[in-house]
Write an enzyme that holds these catalytic residues in place. Structure first.
Site, PDB file in Angstrom:
ATOM      1  N   LYS A 194      19.498  15.060  35.653  1.00 27.34           N
ATOM      2  CA  LYS A 194      19.843  16.475  35.650  1.00 27.34           C
ATOM      3  C   LYS A 194      20.846  16.799  36.772  1.00 27.34           C
ATOM      4  O   LYS A 194      21.199  15.936  37.569  1.00 27.34           O
ATOM      5  CB  LYS A 194      18.568  17.329  35.774  1.00 27.34           C
ATOM      6  CG  LYS A 194      17.595  17.141  34.591  1.00 27.34           C
ATOM      7  CD  LYS A 194      18.231  17.455  33.254  1.00 27.34           C
ATOM      8  CE  LYS A 194      17.289  17.711  32.096  1.00 27.34           C
ATOM      9  NZ  LYS A 194      16.378  16.662  31.687  1.00 27.34           N
TER      10      LYS A 194
HETATM   11  C1  LIG Z   1      15.110  17.036  30.731  1.00 26.91           C
HETATM   12  C2  LIG Z   1      14.633  18.059  29.769  1.00 26.91           C
HETATM   13  C3  LIG Z   1      13.287  18.432  29.691  1.00 26.91           C
HETATM   14  C4  LIG Z   1      12.179  17.701  30.384  1.00 26.91           C
HETATM   15  O1  LIG Z   1      12.263  17.592  31.728  1.00 26.91           O
HETATM   16  P1  LIG Z   1      11.526  16.370  32.487  1.00 26.91           P
HETATM   17  O2  LIG Z   1      11.606  16.771  33.909  1.00 26.91           O
HETATM   18  O3  LIG Z   1      12.312  15.143  32.174  1.00 26.91           O
HETATM   19  O4  LIG Z   1      10.126  16.288  31.978  1.00 26.91           O
HETATM   20  C5  LIG Z   1      12.939  19.469  28.857  1.00 26.91           C
HETATM   21  N1  LIG Z   1      13.844  20.098  28.112  1.00 26.91           N
HETATM   22  C6  LIG Z   1      15.142  19.766  28.138  1.00 26.91           C
HETATM   23  C7  LIG Z   1      16.098  20.548  27.310  1.00 26.91           C
HETATM   24  C8  LIG Z   1      15.582  18.716  28.949  1.00 26.91           C
HETATM   25  O5  LIG Z   1      16.872  18.359  28.941  1.00 26.91           O
END
Ligand SMILES: *Cc1c(COP(=O)(O)O)cnc(C)c1O
Length: 382
Positions: A194
């Site tokens: 992210k």
């Molecule tokens: C990355 C992501 C998640 C989940 O987040 P994690 O921290 O990896 O559990 C949920 N929704 C979207 C759209 C994502 O890109």
């Protein structure tokens, strides 16, 4: 590490600054090596400041935050939850954890997010069937704000509570207001790919003090107020570690810088990939007053104009040691959700067939960007 990995360009690798280690060091020195401590409070305060939310609870992942968020909205067994089909599976998995069913809604072409027209159609059809949805899970894909004004108006009209999955949209804004702060509950992810990362981590934000308190309670095994271990509800072990929150504090200092750089990378690709036959950098248009954090730059190929497909282009980039990825495969096309209701579907199916995500990490240099652009040009020539 294989020698070729040294020059591999990844899609969106972690990009650390200079202060993360200071916070981690202090936590170890002070023995706050636990899912409690000053870095957690500091990280939560940083997230509140950046997102204009009154309360924040740092959690072990974005998925955990969505799970708790749905519980806060009262979702339980047999309920239906409105959800875009075009998203990562982590958006919808927590619906299944709760024994509820996702009701999938197609995208619209401008933002790729939930289509307000299909949304209204879905709600009215579910109501006709005597199954009014319990909640609305809204996603801002690739950092691009959904059509919030229309969607929130529909949610209000039908009395639906909104959970915003802003996992990819930290630092994005709609009409100057930070994403994640529009719903009853907002969710962020700090996974390794992210815009900011704690290696793994998440956060839930809300303006409702009671909901925030309930989130802390549920995330720490739902221990009742008693001197002994007393429990009357199901709880979870979802709190973030104080060590990882230290990384988060260092990362939060960089949010504006990182957004700026992602936007520069997007603009660079747009300029340097312009005019290639059958290819365009996607999501060109940001709604007025909005800002996308441009988490990933994506392209669309037009099969009328080029024989190159996203998959052949991806394979070509791979030969140049460049990672690229297909867009999210729509959830209504996944075996896991084969029986879930779907409203519309060809907008997101078409995007999936035509799209590709390019390396967009903020540590990329001009030379890295040139390398990707050159490989894309070669790939298009076939
Ligand atoms: C990355 C992501 C998640 C989940 O987040 P994690 O921290 O990896 O559990 C949920 N929704 C979207 C759209 C994502 O890109």
């Amino acid at each position: 590490m294989r020698s070729q990995d040294y020059d591999r360009l990844y899609l969106s690798p972690p990009h650390l600054g200079r202060h993360e280690l200071n916070y981690v060091h202090k936590a170890v020195e002070d023995n706050w090596v636990a899912p409690a401590g000053p870095n957690l409070a500091g990280f939560e305060a940083d997230i509140c400041a950046a997102t204009a939310a009154a309360h924040c609870v740092a959690l072990s992942s974005g998925t955990a935050a969505i799970h708790l968020g749905l519980i806060l909205l009262g979702v339980g067994p047999g309920d239906e939850v409105l959800c875009p089909s075009f998203t990562f599976v982590a958006t919808a998995n927590p619906i299944l954890y709760l024994g509820a069913t996702p009701v999938f809604v197609d995208s619209e072409a401008d933002t790729w997010n939930m289509c307000p027209e299909r949304l209204r159609e879905a709600i009215e059809d579910r109501i006709t069937q005597g199954r009014k949805p319990k909640a609305l899970l809204l996603v801002h894909l690739y950092g691009m704000p959904a059509r919030l004004d229309e969607i929130l108006a529909i949610a209000t009209e039908y009395g639906l509570l909104v959970l915003e999955d802003a996992a990819e949209a930290l630092g994005s804004r709609f009409q100057q207001q930070p994403l994640g702060s529009f719903g009853k509950v907002g969710v962020f992810s700090f996974n390794g790919n992210k815009i900011l990362t704690t290696s793994g981590g998440g956060a839930l934000v809300t303006n409702d003090a009671e909901l925030a308190q309930r989130t802390r309670f549920l995330a720490t095994q739902a221990k009742d107020d008693a001197p002994h271990y007393q429990h009357s509800q199901v709880g979870y072990n979802y709190r973030l570690s104080n060590i990882l929150a230290g990384i988060g504090r260092g990362q939060m200092e960089l949010l504006e810088e990182r957004v700026k750089r992602r936007r520069e990378i997007f603009a660079w690709y747009r300029e340097h990939l312009a005019g290639l036959p059958g290819l365009r950098v996607a999501l060109a248009h940001e709604p007025a007053g909005s800002r996308s954090n441009r988490w990933l730059t994506t392209i669309l190929l037009d099969p009328q104009e080029t024989a190159t497909t996203p998959e052949t282009l991806r394979q070509h980039l791979e030969t140049r040691n460049i990672e690229s990825r297909p867009l999210w495969k729509p959830l209504h096309l996944q075996p896991l959700f084969a029986t879930a209701p779907m409203y519309g579907g060809h907008v997101c199916a078409d995007l999936f067939a035509r799209g590709l995500c390019l390396p967009s990490g903020t540590a990329m240099t001009e030379a890295d960007l040139r390398r990707v652009a050159e490989a894309v040009r070669e790939g298009l020539r076939g």
